[in-house]
Design an enzyme around this catalytic site. Structure first.
Site, PDB file in Angstrom:
ATOM      1  N   GLU A  70     -31.641 -19.787  -8.510  1.00 24.93           N
ATOM      2  CA  GLU A  70     -31.777 -20.731  -9.625  1.00 24.93           C
ATOM      3  C   GLU A  70     -32.744 -20.221 -10.680  1.00 24.93           C
ATOM      4  OE1 GLU A  70     -32.987 -24.751  -8.655  1.00 24.93           O
ATOM      5  OE2 GLU A  70     -32.709 -25.366 -10.743  1.00 24.93           O
ATOM      6  N   ASP A  90     -31.654 -21.832  -3.797  1.00 21.20           N
ATOM      7  CA  ASP A  90     -32.405 -22.807  -4.585  1.00 21.20           C
ATOM      8  C   ASP A  90     -33.768 -22.918  -3.919  1.00 21.20           C
ATOM      9  OD1 ASP A  90     -31.686 -26.037  -6.110  1.00 21.20           O
ATOM     10  OD2 ASP A  90     -33.545 -24.877  -5.978  1.00 21.20           O
ATOM     11  N   ILE A  92     -36.499 -24.623  -4.598  1.00 20.85           N
ATOM     12  CA  ILE A  92     -36.907 -26.026  -4.423  1.00 20.85           C
ATOM     13  C   ILE A  92     -35.780 -26.896  -4.985  1.00 20.85           C
ATOM     14  CG2 ILE A  92     -38.598 -27.821  -4.924  1.00 20.85           C
ATOM     15  CD1 ILE A  92     -40.750 -25.719  -5.229  1.00 20.85           C
ATOM     16  N   ASP A  93     -34.955 -27.408  -4.074  1.00 20.81           N
ATOM     17  CA  ASP A  93     -33.890 -28.306  -4.534  1.00 20.81           C
ATOM     18  C   ASP A  93     -34.462 -29.726  -4.447  1.00 20.81           C
ATOM     19  OD1 ASP A  93     -31.283 -28.853  -5.484  1.00 20.81           O
ATOM     20  OD2 ASP A  93     -30.809 -29.660  -3.522  1.00 20.81           O
ATOM     21  N   THR A  95     -36.510 -30.548  -7.382  1.00 26.14           N
ATOM     22  CA  THR A  95     -37.768 -30.197  -8.068  1.00 26.14           C
ATOM     23  C   THR A  95     -38.434 -31.428  -8.665  1.00 26.14           C
ATOM     24  OG1 THR A  95     -37.053 -27.941  -8.585  1.00 26.14           O
ATOM     25  CG2 THR A  95     -38.757 -28.880  -9.988  1.00 26.14           C
ATOM     26  N   ASP A 219     -27.289 -25.226  -5.524  1.00 28.75           N
ATOM     27  CA  ASP A 219     -27.520 -26.598  -5.039  1.00 28.75           C
ATOM     28  C   ASP A 219     -26.680 -26.929  -3.812  1.00 28.75           C
ATOM     29  OD1 ASP A 219     -27.672 -27.534  -8.477  1.00 28.75           O
ATOM     30  OD2 ASP A 219     -29.369 -27.452  -7.100  1.00 28.75           O
TER      31      ASP A 219
HETATM   32  C1  LIP Z   1     -31.043 -30.831  -8.592  1.00 28.76           C
HETATM   33  C2  LIP Z   1     -29.844 -31.138  -7.731  1.00 28.76           C
HETATM   34  C3  LIP Z   1     -29.339 -32.557  -7.979  1.00 28.76           C
HETATM   35  C4  LIP Z   1     -28.964 -32.717  -9.422  1.00 28.76           C
HETATM   36  C5  LIP Z   1     -30.132 -32.399 -10.321  1.00 28.76           C
HETATM   37  C6  LIP Z   1     -30.736 -31.013 -10.035  1.00 28.76           C
HETATM   38  P1  LIP Z   1     -32.898 -28.930  -8.697  1.00 28.76           P
HETATM   39  O1  LIP Z   1     -31.422 -29.500  -8.341  1.00 28.76           O
HETATM   40  O2  LIP Z   1     -30.194 -31.000  -6.378  1.00 28.76           O
HETATM   41  O3  LIP Z   1     -28.224 -32.848  -7.185  1.00 28.76           O
HETATM   42  O4  LIP Z   1     -28.534 -34.023  -9.655  1.00 28.76           O
HETATM   43  O5  LIP Z   1     -29.671 -32.436 -11.630  1.00 28.76           O
HETATM   44  O6  LIP Z   1     -29.812 -30.048 -10.437  1.00 28.76           O
HETATM   45  O7  LIP Z   1     -32.900 -28.743 -10.184  1.00 28.76           O
HETATM   46  O8  LIP Z   1     -33.902 -29.910  -8.254  1.00 28.76           O
HETATM   47  O9  LIP Z   1     -32.974 -27.611  -7.972  1.00 28.76           O
END
Ligand code: LIP
Length: 273
Positions: A70, A90, A92-93, A95, A219
């Site tokens: 990412e 990713d 930190i998914d 974030t 993601d």
């Molecule tokens: C997030 C995703 C989430 C989406 C957010 C964002 P991040 O990833 O896990 O499903 O709705 O827009 O993309 O940006 O926290 O890695």
């Protein structure tokens, strides 16, 4: 027989745990936050540092492996998926949750070889939830086998969805239309703020279906393997096969449920990764 993929799995698990300790240490501390594609698409130095730790660690052992990360992508690296062993990361998914100190945030790592998912790892170090899957070997939470629910009808199902981190009016309109369409057709709607964790809730059998437009390969590349190895399905939200670079995903406990939802929802087609 001990294979190279077994060795990769052991090595990446070690690195994921190391990265998890950083997230654990930093989540409740003040952090500098900057924005990316929108004023609510956030990134911190810890997203970048965790991604570097994972990529450097894997590269030092497997120099010919490729990466789709990412934060590397945000820094301009081109997204390219070939038949080469490719790690989709990713760091930190969730974030936004990490920034706010909401403990629903995770590291998501997948290994694809010949464009086929071999390893999926989603690790929430705050709640100590380690979701893992290897192709053909089942899905696990902290080493215990997990399985999707037996739900086959939307009206008895818990739906995971997201409002996303985009302010694109067309995308928001599709999200709102779908919430309005679905809210009276399901048991309930839940949103964790992390695609990877939403999908793992389906794999765990605690929710029954998830879909989202606008996410990226990092993601959901790990989560979609985990949910399939837990007995579920991962498809394109319009009903066709999943395309990990399409920025669209639908994961469900059964194909019947997935297809019932795909026939109902307003579709949205973001620009591909
Ligand atoms: C997030 C995703 C989430 C989406 C957010 C964002 P991040 O990833 O896990 O499903 O709705 O827009 O993309 O940006 O926290 O890695």
């Amino acid at each position: 027989m001990f294979t190279v993929i077994d060795e990769c799995y052991i090595e990446v698990l070690r690195l994921v745990k190391q990265a998890g300790s950083i997230i654990n240490e930093k989540i409740y501390q003040p952090k500098e936050v900057v924005t990316k594609s929108s004023e609510i698409d956030l990134v911190t130095e810890w997203d970048q540092k965790v991604e570097k730790l994972l990529i450097n660690g894997i590269s030092s052992k497997y120099p010919d492996h490729k990466f789709i990360g990412e934060e590397s992508t945000a820094m301009g690296q081109k997204v390219e998926l070939t038949n080469a062993p490719t790690w989709i990361i990713d760091p930190i998914d969730g974030t936004m949750n990490f920034v706010h100190g909401l403990p629903h945030t995770c590291i998501s790592v997948a290994l694809l070889i010949n464009k086929t998912a071999e390893i999926g790892i989603v690790y929430n170090p705050i709640l100590d939830q380690l979701f893992t899957a290897r192709k053909g070997q089942g899905a696990f939470l902290n080493g215990a086998p997990i399985h999707v629910s037996d739900k086959k009808e939307l009206r008895n199902s818990l739906l995971m969805l997201e409002t996303g981190t985009s302010r694109d009016p067309e995308q928001l309109e599709a999200i709102l239309q779908n919430i309005n369409k679905l809210i009276t057709r399901v048991h309930g709607i839940r949103t964790l703020g992390s695609a990877a964790l939403n999908i793992c809730m389906v794999a765990l059998g605690g929710a029954d279906i998830y879909f989202e437009f606008g996410i990226h390969a990092w993601d959901f590349a790990a989560g979609e393997l985990i949910v399939r190895e837990a007995g579920g399905v991962s498809i394109d939200p319009a009903g066709g096969p999943l395309d990990v670079l399409s920025r669209r995903a639908l994961c469900a406990s059964s194909m019947e449920l997935a297809q019932e939802l795909s026939k109902l929802i307003t579709q949205y087609y973001p620009e591909r990764d």
